[in-house]
Design an enzyme around this catalytic site. Structure first.
Site, PDB file in Angstrom:
ATOM      1  N   LYS A  46       0.551  -1.349  -0.215  1.00 38.42           N
ATOM      2  CA  LYS A  46       0.186  -0.126   0.122  1.00 38.42           C
ATOM      3  C   LYS A  46       1.255   1.165  -0.168  1.00 38.42           C
ATOM      4  O   LYS A  46       0.764   2.620   0.004  1.00 38.42           O
ATOM      5  CB  LYS A  46      -0.697  -0.418   1.169  1.00 38.42           C
TER       6      LYS A  46
HETATM    7  N1  PMP Z   1      -3.017  -7.232   1.555  1.00 37.69           N
HETATM    8  C1  PMP Z   1      -2.551  -6.239   2.571  1.00 37.69           C
HETATM    9  C2  PMP Z   1      -2.090  -7.016   3.471  1.00 37.69           C
HETATM   10  C3  PMP Z   1      -3.430  -5.085   2.436  1.00 37.69           C
HETATM   11  O1  PMP Z   1      -3.356  -4.370   3.762  1.00 37.69           O
HETATM   12  C4  PMP Z   1      -4.520  -4.628   1.088  1.00 37.69           C
HETATM   13  C5  PMP Z   1      -4.703  -3.515   1.057  1.00 37.69           C
HETATM   14  N2  PMP Z   1      -5.934  -3.052   2.114  1.00 37.69           N
HETATM   15  C6  PMP Z   1      -4.576  -6.031  -0.215  1.00 37.69           C
HETATM   16  C7  PMP Z   1      -3.546  -7.269   0.230  1.00 37.69           C
HETATM   17  C8  PMP Z   1      -5.378  -5.130  -1.244  1.00 37.69           C
HETATM   18  O2  PMP Z   1      -4.831  -4.706  -1.640  1.00 37.69           O
HETATM   19  P1  PMP Z   1      -5.353  -3.715  -3.051  1.00 37.69           P
HETATM   20  O3  PMP Z   1      -5.749  -2.541  -2.511  1.00 37.69           O
HETATM   21  O4  PMP Z   1      -4.686  -3.129  -3.923  1.00 37.69           O
HETATM   22  O5  PMP Z   1      -6.694  -4.063  -3.478  1.00 37.69           O
END
Ligand code: PMP
Length: 355
Positions: A46
């Site tokens: 992120k």
């Molecule tokens: N893995 C973790 C540990 C996250 O914090 C997030 C986002 N909340 C994601 C995956 C998913 O990423 P995205 O928001 O880009 O879909």
């Protein structure tokens, strides 16, 4: 000055290693590669979205020096935003639902952001944490709402950086990309970039139990499959602007049992201490490898480290309460290596010493 020097926090984001998961690759006969996003300076995938959202707001003139960034986030986006805000002199206000792991609140507060903990309610409720964040941003002078779910600067960050990095690191030799979606920025952005480079690359959603996206990708309709998941930050019940229009070929449904088993295999067999979303991603990559057969290259995302989840995912008692201890391979009694049930002859000496 060396070209390898990165100027400040924001420039240290990205260009993460692509790690071959040796055990999983050898077992499947495929190359299973994990993009090490946990190595970003704020500790997760992120960081890229946080930087992109802030830079986009600066470019458009909405965010001015001394301004405030407000966001509703379950954790990692808040961590990334707090770091970037510190580095650039912005105030950071983070609204979080109250069902997250304690480590996340503590970390965001320690970073200096103001944390507002609110009751976890369904998205339709006007007091959902994302809606509270939006209202706060309207009320605070000079504030922007980061809006990671529907602000496509998030997806653009992955289309412009993570996607091209994966393409360059594999020399374009990639058969499939698979990842879970929270906001959908990672999956949406990377799949767009890779499909443009080579439409034959399979792009696949890894969806945890309890999410509605698996059914949406496969059958065109949102429908929750399975009970709520222990994973944090992935799985969602709506199609965000960041996910809308993502060129996806397929979806895989990953249960909590598969996720936890994979997290512990990553730890014990690959030497990688990672969070649950990495478990979902790697479990899906392995399933994809089994379906495609040997000789394929599959890339996924290692989203964040396990450090924030010690009170849950890496806590025996918590796993046991969730019925996941067996999946973690923690049900056998741990004994010193020298004690075996076969009672070797030199055990006498051991017993005398330990008495
Ligand atoms: N893995 C973790 C540990 C996250 O914090 C997030 C986002 N909340 C994601 C995956 C998913 O990423 P995205 O928001 O880009 O879909």
């Amino acid at each position: 000055m060396s070209h390898s020097i990165r100027r400040g926090f924001a420039e240290a984001i990205g260009n993460t290693p692509l790690i071959r998961l040796n055990r999983f690759s050898d077992l499947t006969g495929c190359e299973i590669l994990g993009k090490a996003e946990f190595m970003n300076p704020g500790g997760s995938v992120k960081d890229r979205a946080a930087r992109a959202i802030i830079e986009d707001a600066e470019r458009s003139g909405r965010l001015k020096p001394g301004g405030t960034v407000v966001e509703g986030t379950a954790g990692n986006t808040g961590i990334g935003l707090a770091h970037v805000c510190n580095a650039r002199g912005y105030r950071c206000v983070i609204v979080m639902p109250d069902n997250q792991s304690a480590e996340k609140y503590q970390l965001i507060e320690a970073l200096g952001a103001e944390v507002l903990r609110v009751k976890a309610v369904p998205y339709s409720d006007p007091n959902h944490y994302q809606k509270i964040a939006r209202r706060l941003a309207d009320e605070i002078p000079g504030a922007i709402w980061a809006n990671q779910f529907d602000n496509t600067a998030n997806r653009d960050a992955h289309e412009q950086t993570t996607g091209p990095e994966i393409w360059a690191q594999t020399g374009g030799r990639i058969d499939a990309f698979v990842a879970a979606a929270g906001t959908g920025g990672t999956l949406g952005g990377i799949s767009r970039y890779l499909k443009r480079e080579n439409p034959k690359i399979l792009t696949v959603l890894a969806d945890p139990q309890g999410s509605s996206l698996y059914h949406w990708v496969r059958y065109g309709e949102l429908k929750q499959i399975g009970p709520a998941s222990i994973t944090e930050g992935i799985g969602i019940g709506r199609v965000t602007a960041n996910l809308e229009g993502a060129p996806l070929d397929d979806a895989l449904h990953i249960t909590d049992v598969e996720c936890v088993r994979t997290v512990y295999q990553l730890l014990r067999e690959e030497g990688l201490f990672l969070g649950s979303t990495s478990g979902v991603n790697v479990a899906a990559a392995v399933q994809l490898a089994q379906r495609l057969g040997p000789g394929h290259t599959i890339v996924t995302i290692l989203c964040d480290s396990g450090a924030k989840y010690q009170s849950r995912l890496f806590n025996r008692k918590w796993l046991s309460e969730k019925g996941l201890l067996e999946a973690a391979g923690l049900t056998q009694q741990v004994q010193p290596a020298s004690i075996t049930t076969e009672t070797p002859r030199d055990l006498d000496g051991y017993q005398r010493l330990s008495a």
